[in-house]
Design an enzyme around this catalytic site. Structure first.
Site, mmCIF file in Angstrom:
data_model
loop_
_atom_site.group_PDB
_atom_site.id
_atom_site.type_symbol
_atom_site.label_atom_id
_atom_site.label_comp_id
_atom_site.label_asym_id
_atom_site.label_seq_id
_atom_site.Cartn_x
_atom_site.Cartn_y
_atom_site.Cartn_z
ATOM 1 N N GLY A 248 0.758 -1.245 0.000
ATOM 2 C CA GLY A 248 0.000 0.000 0.000
ATOM 3 C C GLY A 248 0.785 1.289 0.000
ATOM 4 N N GLU A 293 4.076 -6.416 1.837
ATOM 5 C CA GLU A 293 3.789 -6.839 0.460
ATOM 6 C C GLU A 293 3.673 -5.651 -0.494
ATOM 7 O OE1 GLU A 293 1.062 -10.735 1.508
ATOM 8 O OE2 GLU A 293 0.111 -8.791 1.302
ATOM 9 N N PRO A 294 4.758 -4.919 -0.685
ATOM 10 C CA PRO A 294 4.669 -3.778 -1.599
ATOM 11 C C PRO A 294 4.626 -4.217 -3.069
ATOM 12 C CG PRO A 294 6.904 -4.003 -0.748
ATOM 13 C CD PRO A 294 6.096 -5.095 -0.114
ATOM 14 N N GLY A 295 3.758 -3.621 -3.822
ATOM 15 C CA GLY A 295 3.681 -3.901 -5.254
ATOM 16 C C GLY A 295 3.936 -2.609 -6.013
ATOM 17 N N ARG A 296 2.967 -1.691 -5.890
ATOM 18 C CA ARG A 296 3.029 -0.425 -6.625
ATOM 19 C C ARG A 296 4.345 0.329 -6.396
ATOM 20 N NH1 ARG A 296 -1.668 2.496 -7.841
ATOM 21 N NH2 ARG A 296 -2.728 1.361 -6.176
ATOM 22 N N ARG A 333 -6.556 2.617 -15.971
ATOM 23 C CA ARG A 333 -6.710 3.202 -14.627
ATOM 24 C C ARG A 333 -7.493 4.504 -14.608
ATOM 25 N NH1 ARG A 333 -3.080 4.580 -11.554
ATOM 26 N NH2 ARG A 333 -3.960 3.784 -9.620
ATOM 27 N N CYS A 364 -12.947 2.473 -29.205
ATOM 28 C CA CYS A 364 -14.256 3.008 -29.569
ATOM 29 C C CYS A 364 -15.095 3.203 -28.321
ATOM 30 C CB CYS A 364 -14.937 2.067 -30.543
ATOM 31 S SG CYS A 364 -14.121 2.106 -32.123
ATOM 32 N N GLU A 365 -14.720 4.175 -27.561
ATOM 33 C CA GLU A 365 -15.403 4.435 -26.301
ATOM 34 C C GLU A 365 -15.006 5.841 -25.837
ATOM 35 O OE1 GLU A 365 -15.694 0.965 -24.002
ATOM 36 O OE2 GLU A 365 -15.816 2.059 -22.114
ATOM 37 N N TYR A 393 0.061 -1.954 -12.223
ATOM 38 C CA TYR A 393 -1.355 -2.070 -12.558
ATOM 39 C C TYR A 393 -1.702 -1.472 -13.930
ATOM 40 C CZ TYR A 393 -1.367 -3.125 -7.576
ATOM 41 O OH TYR A 393 -1.084 -3.671 -6.350
HETATM 42 N N1 LLP Z 1 -1.227 -7.292 -0.569
HETATM 43 C C1 LLP Z 1 -2.534 -7.453 -0.797
HETATM 44 C C2 LLP Z 1 -3.262 -8.491 -0.053
HETATM 45 C C3 LLP Z 1 -3.193 -6.653 -1.732
HETATM 46 O O1 LLP Z 1 -4.496 -6.829 -1.927
HETATM 47 C C4 LLP Z 1 -2.464 -5.676 -2.467
HETATM 48 C C5 LLP Z 1 -3.117 -4.848 -3.483
HETATM 49 C C6 LLP Z 1 -1.088 -5.561 -2.221
HETATM 50 C C7 LLP Z 1 -0.497 -6.369 -1.256
HETATM 51 C C8 LLP Z 1 -0.212 -4.588 -2.954
HETATM 52 O O2 LLP Z 1 -0.561 -3.256 -2.714
HETATM 53 P P1 LLP Z 1 0.325 -2.065 -3.340
HETATM 54 O O3 LLP Z 1 1.647 -2.042 -2.598
HETATM 55 O O4 LLP Z 1 0.529 -2.350 -4.761
HETATM 56 O O5 LLP Z 1 -0.485 -0.850 -3.089
HETATM 57 N N2 LLP Z 1 -5.611 -1.971 -9.396
HETATM 58 C C9 LLP Z 1 -5.492 -0.954 -8.376
HETATM 59 C C10 LLP Z 1 -4.726 -1.431 -7.180
HETATM 60 C C11 LLP Z 1 -5.343 -2.652 -6.518
HETATM 61 C C12 LLP Z 1 -4.543 -3.109 -5.334
HETATM 62 C C13 LLP Z 1 -5.080 -4.392 -4.834
HETATM 63 N N3 LLP Z 1 -4.336 -4.981 -3.783
HETATM 64 C C14 LLP Z 1 -4.835 0.269 -8.988
HETATM 65 O O6 LLP Z 1 -4.533 0.269 -10.177
HETATM 66 O O7 LLP Z 1 -4.652 1.270 -8.316
#
Ligand code: LLP
Length: 440
Positions: A248, A293-296, A333, A364-365, A393
């Site tokens: 997050g 659990e960082p993703g973004r 997004r 087409c939207e 994402y």
């Molecule tokens: N762990 C869990 C259980 C999650 O559900 C998520 C994201 C993460 C970790 C990673 O979170 P991050 O560090 O990436 O914020 N599609 C949306 C974002 C959906 C996030 C869902 N869960 C967007 O484009 O903003």
């Protein structure tokens, strides 16, 4: 702009990423093109990994691969010694193809399919984050058949929900994820899992939201999880030794967002670590193994998307549309969340912006936009437009809508670029189509 050592404007005024001139990349690989800066994403992985190691001790960073999943990403995460969070059989399969160590994987999902559970057990996934009673029953039964015991976490909802820049402490219990601590559902599920012979409950997981800048929301969530752990120790005699606080951490998309350096993210994590240590002291708990659990934040700012400007349409007194060769099929997004981005003309990145335009896609939207009111110098057909912070994402949510091709991705480092996702072809689009004999 969010310039850094590996993303800057060179002497000719061209945007440069990972030592590669974006105009050269566009020429060599075509557009639309996703470009990923290897040094940046490795830097982020290392920042989290080293901060936990030096400031906390026992812990593991799990790359939330839903942000951007392809074999190269798992290979890099493996080299950096971090784990991965996967949420589907498909993500798990990709990780396995890349030789990722299964024991460093945590499988998530509010509705894991029986075949996904079986596949994850076959792979030897280290942790399951349980999110419903039926899943616990099914997993226990499968492990019984195999004569194994599976480590699991329980996903709880600590009652803290965070959105960009905001958080509320009284999060609604109306969520498809987790079990509410407040309502007693989390305790009930803890009992349910503890009664399973083939599940070893290691602790708890929570994820309070995404794109969060408010450190305090994380700290409060950590405190609430620890309070729950103390409660379970007291009432059930259960000693949790694992706490996974989810992902997050926010990233820079526009100048409305905070801009963190690696050190800024380290400080962000140190604040969270401080809260965990303090909470453990307060509740008389041993420090649990700490997971995040960082993703973004690992991959978001590492990525940019290059487009070629096509049609330009000015609706006098209303708005100017600059259309590109991509759109909602490579970046949905804006359509989904109204997300804001920063764009630059890659070949004239040093020019001052002179107008506000909407960047339109080719679908087409009407709602197919990359962004509205983006600040740009006057764009001309043929210009290369770079949209920044598209690493998370975008590819992972891309589609073949309108039978457009999902763009390829290249990894750039020290002036070299190589494919990590190949271009699709029209043949790929019809690969799974079936034309029954009687329709021919
Ligand atoms: N762990 C869990 C259980 C999650 O559900 C998520 C994201 C993460 C970790 C990673 O979170 P991050 O560090 O990436 O914020 N599609 C949306 C974002 C959906 C996030 C869902 N869960 C967007 O484009 O903003």
């Amino acid at each position: 702009m969010n310039t850094r050592k590996t993303l800057y404007i060179n002497k000719e005024g061209h945007l440069t990423i990972g030592g590669c001139d974006c105009l050269t990349l566009a020429k060599e690989f075509g557009t639309p093109l996703y470009v990923f800066d290897e040094d940046y994403l490795r830097g982020m992985m290392r920042t989290y990994r080293d901060t936990i190691a030096t400031e906390y001790g026992d812990g593991l960073v799990l790359y939330a691969s839903k942000a951007f999943s392809c074999e190269a990403m798992y290979a890099i995460a493996k080299q950096e010694g971090i784990g991965a969070d996967v949420v589907s059989g498909g993500e798990l399969y990709t990780a396995m193809k890349a030789g990722f160590p299964a024991e460093k994987i945590c499988l998530h999902g509010n509705n894991k399919l029986p075949q996904e559970i079986g596949y994850a057990l076959d792979c030897g996934v280290g942790l399951f984050a349980i999110d419903n009673p039926a899943e616990a029953d099914l997993l226990d039964g499968e492990c019984a058949k195999r004569g194994t015991v599976q480590d699991v976490l329980l996903r709880i909802n600590p009652g803290v929900e965070a959105h960009t820049h905001k958080f509320v402490q009284t999060a609604t219990p109306d969520s498809k994820f987790g079990f509410s601590v407040q309502s007693g559902a989390a305790e009930e599920m803890t009992r349910h899992i503890l009664a399973k012979k083939h599940l070893r409950l290691r602790g708890f997981h929570c994820h309070i939201g995404s794109q969060i800048f408010e450190k305090n929301s994380f700290c409060i969530a950590a405190e609430k999880c620890l309070a729950f752990m103390a409660d379970m120790k007291k009432t059930l005699g259960f000693r949790a030794d694992c706490l996974n606080l989810g992902g997050g951490f926010g990233i820079w998309y526009t100048d409305e967002d905070e801009k963190f350096t690696f050190e800024g993210y380290a400080a962000y994590l140190r604040a969270l670590i401080g809260a965990v240590k303090e909470g453990c002291k307060k509740y008389g708990l041993d420090l649990p193994k700490l997971m995040i659990e960082p993703g973004r934040s690992i991959v978001g700012e590492a990525g940019i998307t290059l487009y070629t400007v096509g049609a330009i349409k000015e609706i006098k007194g209303i708005r100017k549309y600059v259309a590109v060769d991509g759109g909602m099929f490579d970046n949905p997004r804006f359509c989904l969340y109204g997300s804001k981005y920063t764009a630059v003309l890659a070949g004239r990145a040093d020019e001052q912006p002179t107008e506000l335009v909407s960047v339109a896609g080719k679908c087409c939207e009407s709602g197919d936009l990359i962004g509205v009111d983006l600040n740009l110098p006057a764009a001309r057909t043929g210009d290369i437009l770079a949209v920044l912070s598209t690493g998370a994402y975008n590819y992972s949510m891309a589609s073949n809508y309108n039978r457009n091709l999902i763009p390829p991705a290249v990894l750039v480092k020290d002036g070299k670029a190589e494919y990590i996702v190949k271009p699709q072809s029209y043949e790929d689009l019809v690969r799974n189509d079936v034309l029954p004999e009687r329709l021919k």
